[in-house]
Motif scaffolding. Structure first.
Motif, PDB file in Angstrom:
ATOM      1  N   LEU A   1       0.770  -1.081  -0.132  1.00 23.18           N
ATOM      2  CA  LEU A   1      -0.019   0.000   0.001  1.00 23.18           C
ATOM      3  C   LEU A   1       0.743   1.255   0.123  1.00 23.18           C
ATOM      4  O   LEU A   1       0.780   2.154  -0.791  1.00 23.18           O
ATOM      5  CB  LEU A   1      -0.966   0.093   1.060  1.00 23.18           C
ATOM      6  N   PRO A   2       1.826   1.595   0.793  1.00 21.64           N
ATOM      7  CA  PRO A   2       2.698   2.685   0.739  1.00 21.64           C
ATOM      8  C   PRO A   2       3.463   2.749  -0.427  1.00 21.64           C
ATOM      9  O   PRO A   2       3.553   3.873  -0.831  1.00 21.64           O
ATOM     10  CB  PRO A   2       3.669   2.383   1.947  1.00 21.64           C
ATOM     11  N   VAL A   3       3.876   1.787  -1.179  1.00 23.32           N
ATOM     12  CA  VAL A   3       4.562   1.731  -2.390  1.00 23.32           C
ATOM     13  C   VAL A   3       3.553   2.349  -3.464  1.00 23.32           C
ATOM     14  O   VAL A   3       3.863   3.266  -4.146  1.00 23.32           O
ATOM     15  CB  VAL A   3       5.026   0.321  -2.817  1.00 23.32           C
ATOM     16  N   VAL A   4       2.231   1.905  -3.679  1.00 23.32           N
ATOM     17  CA  VAL A   4       1.349   2.364  -4.735  1.00 23.32           C
ATOM     18  C   VAL A   4       0.786   3.817  -4.171  1.00 23.32           C
ATOM     19  O   VAL A   4       0.894   4.625  -5.253  1.00 23.32           O
ATOM     20  CB  VAL A   4       0.204   1.510  -4.560  1.00 23.32           C
ATOM     21  N   VAL A   5       0.639   3.991  -2.901  1.00 22.13           N
ATOM     22  CA  VAL A   5       0.208   5.526  -2.685  1.00 22.13           C
ATOM     23  C   VAL A   5       1.417   6.465  -2.888  1.00 22.13           C
ATOM     24  O   VAL A   5       1.230   7.606  -3.367  1.00 22.13           O
ATOM     25  CB  VAL A   5      -0.137   5.572  -1.036  1.00 22.13           C
ATOM     26  N   GLY A   6       2.554   6.130  -2.746  1.00 16.71           N
ATOM     27  CA  GLY A   6       3.665   6.818  -2.752  1.00 16.71           C
ATOM     28  C   GLY A   6       3.881   7.320  -4.179  1.00 16.71           C
ATOM     29  O   GLY A   6       4.364   8.263  -4.777  1.00 16.71           O
ATOM     30  N   TYR A   7       3.673   6.355  -5.275  1.00 17.10           N
ATOM     31  CA  TYR A   7       3.697   6.370  -6.613  1.00 17.10           C
ATOM     32  C   TYR A   7       2.708   7.266  -7.206  1.00 17.10           C
ATOM     33  O   TYR A   7       3.006   8.306  -7.810  1.00 17.10           O
ATOM     34  CB  TYR A   7       3.345   4.859  -7.234  1.00 17.10           C
ATOM     35  N   PHE A   8       1.393   7.306  -6.545  1.00 17.39           N
ATOM     36  CA  PHE A   8       0.522   8.096  -7.192  1.00 17.39           C
ATOM     37  C   PHE A   8       0.760   9.611  -6.710  1.00 17.39           C
ATOM     38  O   PHE A   8       0.251  10.657  -7.318  1.00 17.39           O
ATOM     39  CB  PHE A   8      -0.972   7.705  -6.772  1.00 17.39           C
ATOM     40  N   ILE A   9       1.283   9.784  -5.528  1.00 15.04           N
ATOM     41  CA  ILE A   9       1.543  11.094  -4.899  1.00 15.04           C
ATOM     42  C   ILE A   9       2.670  11.742  -5.820  1.00 15.04           C
ATOM     43  O   ILE A   9       2.464  12.699  -6.226  1.00 15.04           O
ATOM     44  CB  ILE A   9       1.752  11.189  -3.595  1.00 15.04           C
TER      45      ILE A   9
ATOM     46  N   LEU B   1       8.747   5.082   2.785  1.00 13.69           N
ATOM     47  CA  LEU B   1       9.394   4.630   3.818  1.00 13.69           C
ATOM     48  C   LEU B   1       8.488   5.019   4.915  1.00 13.69           C
ATOM     49  O   LEU B   1       8.531   4.453   6.219  1.00 13.69           O
ATOM     50  CB  LEU B   1      10.738   5.080   3.964  1.00 13.69           C
ATOM     51  N   ALA B   2       7.709   6.396   4.966  1.00 17.09           N
ATOM     52  CA  ALA B   2       6.984   6.572   6.138  1.00 17.09           C
ATOM     53  C   ALA B   2       5.749   5.832   6.253  1.00 17.09           C
ATOM     54  O   ALA B   2       5.240   5.324   7.400  1.00 17.09           O
ATOM     55  CB  ALA B   2       6.652   8.089   5.850  1.00 17.09           C
ATOM     56  N   GLY B   3       5.464   5.301   5.048  1.00 20.01           N
ATOM     57  CA  GLY B   3       4.076   4.422   5.355  1.00 20.01           C
ATOM     58  C   GLY B   3       4.543   3.150   5.765  1.00 20.01           C
ATOM     59  O   GLY B   3       3.659   2.427   6.434  1.00 20.01           O
TER      60      GLY B   3
END
Length: 102
Positions: free
Chosen positions: A44-52, A76-78
């Motif tokens: 999830l953090p990888v995908v969210v970070g990508y879209f941001i 990393l924060a996620g």
């Protein structure tokens, strides 16, 4: 949870906390975060970070390097946040899995 016992949901045997197998029905005992939530916390953090990062790059016009840095920071924060949340949510989680005869 020292010197505490847990009850097997399958055979209702009392088992000391920390045991790996139920003495009554031989069900496997696992403690902590289920694997699904571990994978979700990694992906999830990888995908969210990508879209941001993509949003910043395409709409605001941030450079590609900035977008990659933002992606890394968000990822990393996620991960850190997911680890903290999972440890808190599943600190007392115990699951029993009984093998079926085939």
């Amino acid at each position: 949870m020292d010197n505490q016992e847990i009850t097997c949901p399958h055979c209702r045997s009392d088992i000391p906390y920390g045991a790996n197998v139920c003495r009554g029905c031989r069900a496997e005992i696992k403690y902590g975060t289920p694997k699904f939530f571990i994978w979700l916390g990694l992906l999830l953090p990888v995908v969210v970070g990508y879209f941001i990062a993509r949003f910043l790059h395409l709409t605001i016009g941030a450079g590609e390097t900035i977008a990659w840095v933002v992606w890394g920071i968000v990822t990393l924060a996620g991960w850190y946040g997911c680890i903290r949340v999972c440890k808190r949510l599943f600190r007392n989680h115990v699951s029993f899995t009984r093998q079926t005869n085939r």
